[in-house]
Design an enzyme around this catalytic site. Structure first.
Site, mmCIF file in Angstrom:
data_model
loop_
_atom_site.group_PDB
_atom_site.id
_atom_site.type_symbol
_atom_site.label_atom_id
_atom_site.label_comp_id
_atom_site.label_asym_id
_atom_site.label_seq_id
_atom_site.Cartn_x
_atom_site.Cartn_y
_atom_site.Cartn_z
ATOM 1 N N LYS A 193 0.836 -1.218 0.000
ATOM 2 C CA LYS A 193 0.000 0.000 0.000
ATOM 3 C C LYS A 193 0.868 1.264 0.000
ATOM 4 O O LYS A 193 0.622 2.178 -0.764
ATOM 5 C CB LYS A 193 -0.913 0.037 1.243
ATOM 6 C CG LYS A 193 -1.827 -1.143 1.399
ATOM 7 C CD LYS A 193 -2.726 -0.995 2.612
ATOM 8 C CE LYS A 193 -1.996 -0.916 3.945
ATOM 9 N NZ LYS A 193 -1.352 -2.163 4.373
ATOM 10 N N ARG A 241 -9.309 0.371 9.228
ATOM 11 C CA ARG A 241 -8.832 -0.953 9.605
ATOM 12 C C ARG A 241 -9.960 -1.817 10.166
ATOM 13 O O ARG A 241 -9.764 -2.996 10.425
ATOM 14 C CB ARG A 241 -7.775 -0.858 10.713
ATOM 15 C CG ARG A 241 -6.396 -0.411 10.282
ATOM 16 C CD ARG A 241 -5.628 -1.518 9.635
ATOM 17 N NE ARG A 241 -4.283 -1.763 10.081
ATOM 18 C CZ ARG A 241 -3.187 -1.109 9.707
ATOM 19 N NH1 ARG A 241 -3.252 -0.087 8.927
ATOM 20 N NH2 ARG A 241 -1.997 -1.495 10.135
ATOM 21 N N ARG A 245 11.819 -6.458 4.596
ATOM 22 C CA ARG A 245 11.606 -5.020 4.362
ATOM 23 C C ARG A 245 12.506 -4.169 5.261
ATOM 24 O O ARG A 245 12.686 -4.461 6.436
ATOM 25 C CB ARG A 245 10.141 -4.685 4.646
ATOM 26 C CG ARG A 245 9.835 -3.205 4.525
ATOM 27 C CD ARG A 245 8.387 -2.931 4.381
ATOM 28 N NE ARG A 245 7.652 -3.038 5.630
ATOM 29 C CZ ARG A 245 6.340 -2.799 5.736
ATOM 30 N NH1 ARG A 245 5.635 -2.498 4.671
ATOM 31 N NH2 ARG A 245 5.738 -2.914 6.896
ATOM 32 N N ARG A 280 0.176 -9.236 13.360
ATOM 33 C CA ARG A 280 -0.420 -8.195 12.500
ATOM 34 C C ARG A 280 -1.263 -8.826 11.395
ATOM 35 O O ARG A 280 -2.322 -8.310 11.046
ATOM 36 C CB ARG A 280 0.685 -7.325 11.885
ATOM 37 C CG ARG A 280 1.306 -6.391 12.906
ATOM 38 C CD ARG A 280 2.627 -5.836 12.413
ATOM 39 N NE ARG A 280 2.482 -4.956 11.276
ATOM 40 C CZ ARG A 280 3.457 -4.732 10.399
ATOM 41 N NH1 ARG A 280 4.625 -5.322 10.536
ATOM 42 N NH2 ARG A 280 3.256 -3.906 9.405
#
Ligand code: AMP
Length: 211
Positions: free
Chosen positions: A15, A88, A125, A170
């Protein structure tokens, strides 16, 4: 008022990367609730101290806190915003409609990506602590100096919540709380599913084709 864009997707679905491309190519404005919260943590503000542990554990910050922060950082009358990481949950989706969009049209992009690809992307990442540039130690490594090649100043960091244990939490939270948001927009007919398991540019082209 201009159409607003909502980017939904699991952590690691791209995103943020896609939002940056939209800012670059189409002059959209980008607002990421995750970035806003991390900034507060970095500043050591009262809010930052309150949410630090929640972020580390991969849980959601309360709707009120996130919404206040968002409201203070965007104004849809001034252009096309990309909402990245918000909403969310269903409550946030309704709040966004009621309080921020205020009748303004929106398109929701859902960046669909298999679980194992998300885990792999998140563990590899790295981000620039200053400008937020995103690297991947396998597919697009940062410079060996450890200094960002884009802003030439920030240090490359491994987000605290990009550690394996937090990643799994998550992803679980995403499935439980954001899954119903995907369904909510699908039923309203303004959701576009994008295959986000392919390369960044290909994903970007798919998004642009739908605008
Ligand atoms: P992100 O950068 O979008 O992956 O978000 C990082 C973390 O910030 C999440 O794991 C949550 O702890 C928090 N967060 C970001 N956006 C929201 C939101 N809309 N509601 C609640 N918590 C959020």
């Amino acid at each position: 008022m201009k159409k607003q864009l909502i980017f939904l997707g699991g952590p690691g679905s791209g995103k943020g990367t896609q939002a940056k491309k939209m800012v670059r190519d189409l002059g959209c404005k980008h607002v990421s609730t995750g970035d806003l919260l991390r900034e507060e943590v970095k500043k050591g503000s009262a809010l930052g101290r309150k949410v630090d542990q929640i972020l580390k554990e991969g849980h959601l910050v309360s709707d009120d806190v996130v919404f206040e922060l968002l409201k203070a950082n965007c104004d849809v009358k001034t252009g096309t915003y990309i909402f990245d990481g918000f909403p969310r949950n269903i409550n946030q989706a309704k709040e966004l409609d009621r309080e921020l969009l205020d009748g303004c049209e929106s398109i929701v992009f859902y960046f669909d990506c298999p679980h194992d690809v998300l885990v792999q992307r998140l563990t590899s990442r790295r981000i620039c602590g200053k400008c937020g540039a995103i690297y991947n130690i396998i597919t697009g490594p940062p410079p060996s100096s450890g200094i960002c090649s884009q802003c030439k100043d920030g240090k490359i960091e491994h987000r605290k919540d990009d550690q394996e244990e937090t990643i799994l939490e998550r992803l679980k939270v995403f499935k439980e709380t954001t899954g119903p948001v995907v369904k909510y927009y699908e039923e309203r007919g303004n959701l576009v599913r994008i295959d986000a398991s392919v390369g960044d540019e290909e994903t970007h082209n798919m998004v642009v084709r739908h605008l």
